[in-house]
Scaffold this active site. Structure first.
Site, PDB file in Angstrom:
ATOM      1  N   CYS A 149     -18.259   4.961 -11.037  1.00  0.00           N
ATOM      2  CA  CYS A 149     -19.645   5.032 -10.571  1.00  0.00           C
ATOM      3  C   CYS A 149     -19.609   4.917  -9.049  1.00  0.00           C
ATOM      4  O   CYS A 149     -19.331   3.841  -8.514  1.00  0.00           O
ATOM      5  CB  CYS A 149     -20.421   3.875 -11.200  1.00  0.00           C
ATOM      6  N   CYS A 192     -12.257   9.058   5.681  1.00  0.00           N
ATOM      7  CA  CYS A 192     -10.934   9.530   6.089  1.00  0.00           C
ATOM      8  C   CYS A 192     -10.556  10.891   5.517  1.00  0.00           C
ATOM      9  O   CYS A 192      -9.519  11.432   5.857  1.00  0.00           O
ATOM     10  CB  CYS A 192      -9.869   8.507   5.721  1.00  0.00           C
ATOM     11  N   CYS A 206     -13.174  11.395   0.668  1.00  0.00           N
ATOM     12  CA  CYS A 206     -13.635  10.161   1.301  1.00  0.00           C
ATOM     13  C   CYS A 206     -14.408  10.501   2.568  1.00  0.00           C
ATOM     14  O   CYS A 206     -13.913  11.243   3.422  1.00  0.00           O
ATOM     15  CB  CYS A 206     -12.435   9.280   1.648  1.00  0.00           C
ATOM     16  N   CYS A 260     -11.085   3.438  -1.452  1.00  0.00           N
ATOM     17  CA  CYS A 260     -10.145   4.445  -0.963  1.00  0.00           C
ATOM     18  C   CYS A 260      -8.891   3.710  -0.505  1.00  0.00           C
ATOM     19  O   CYS A 260      -8.960   2.802   0.315  1.00  0.00           O
ATOM     20  CB  CYS A 260     -10.747   5.218   0.205  1.00  0.00           C
TER      21      CYS A 260
HETATM   22 FE    FE Z   1     -10.846   6.885   2.918  1.00  0.00          FE
END
Ligand code: FE
Length: 135
Positions: free
Chosen positions: A120, A51, A48, A97
């Site tokens: 995607c 994060c 991510c 996320c």
């Molecule tokens: Fe994240």
């Protein structure tokens, strides 16, 4: 503590590029064939961008022809959250996320075996980390 990362919009704005902010925090979509990972083939982990949570492994990336990086399975179900998205007159499944709530992309059911799924994902939501070769 629920382990989730919570930051103010102005904090995210400071930490992210304008495009990363638009995609991850405002549910934007980068233009097809423009992101840094749609035609990228490194071996490692896509994390991510907000994060650092592990999201997708390079082993599960496939050529979808869509112009966005596409995966048939998340690295860990725990780090992914799926939500119904009815924006733009379509019924889609949004992929986020779970740790920080970043918008990642959408999930479709036209992917390859073994899952038949196609995650995607916007390149702007991902940060690739190469697998270090051992020894
Ligand atoms: Fe994240």
């Amino acid at each position: 503590m629920d382990g989730k990362i919570k930051k103010t919009e102005s904090d995210w704005k400071k930490e992210l590029t304008p495009e990363e902010y638009h995609v991850t925090r405002e549910k934007g979509t980068e233009r097809a064939f423009t992101g840094k990972y749609w035609d990228f083939h490194g071996k490692g982990m896509y994390k991510c961008t907000c994060c650092g949570a592990d999201l997708f492994e390079s082993d599960t990336k496939f050529e979808s022809g869509s112009g966005w990086p596409s995966f048939f399975r998340p690295a860990s179900e725990e780090n992914i959250e799926e939500e119904r998205d009815t924006s733009f007159g379509m019924i889609r499944t949004e992929v986020k996320c779970r740790k920080c709530g970043a918008h990642l992309g959408h999930l479709f059911e036209d992917g390859p075996k073994p899952t038949g799924l196609r995650y995607c994902i916007n390149s702007a939501s991902l940060k690739f980390e190469e697998k270090k070769s051992k020894g």
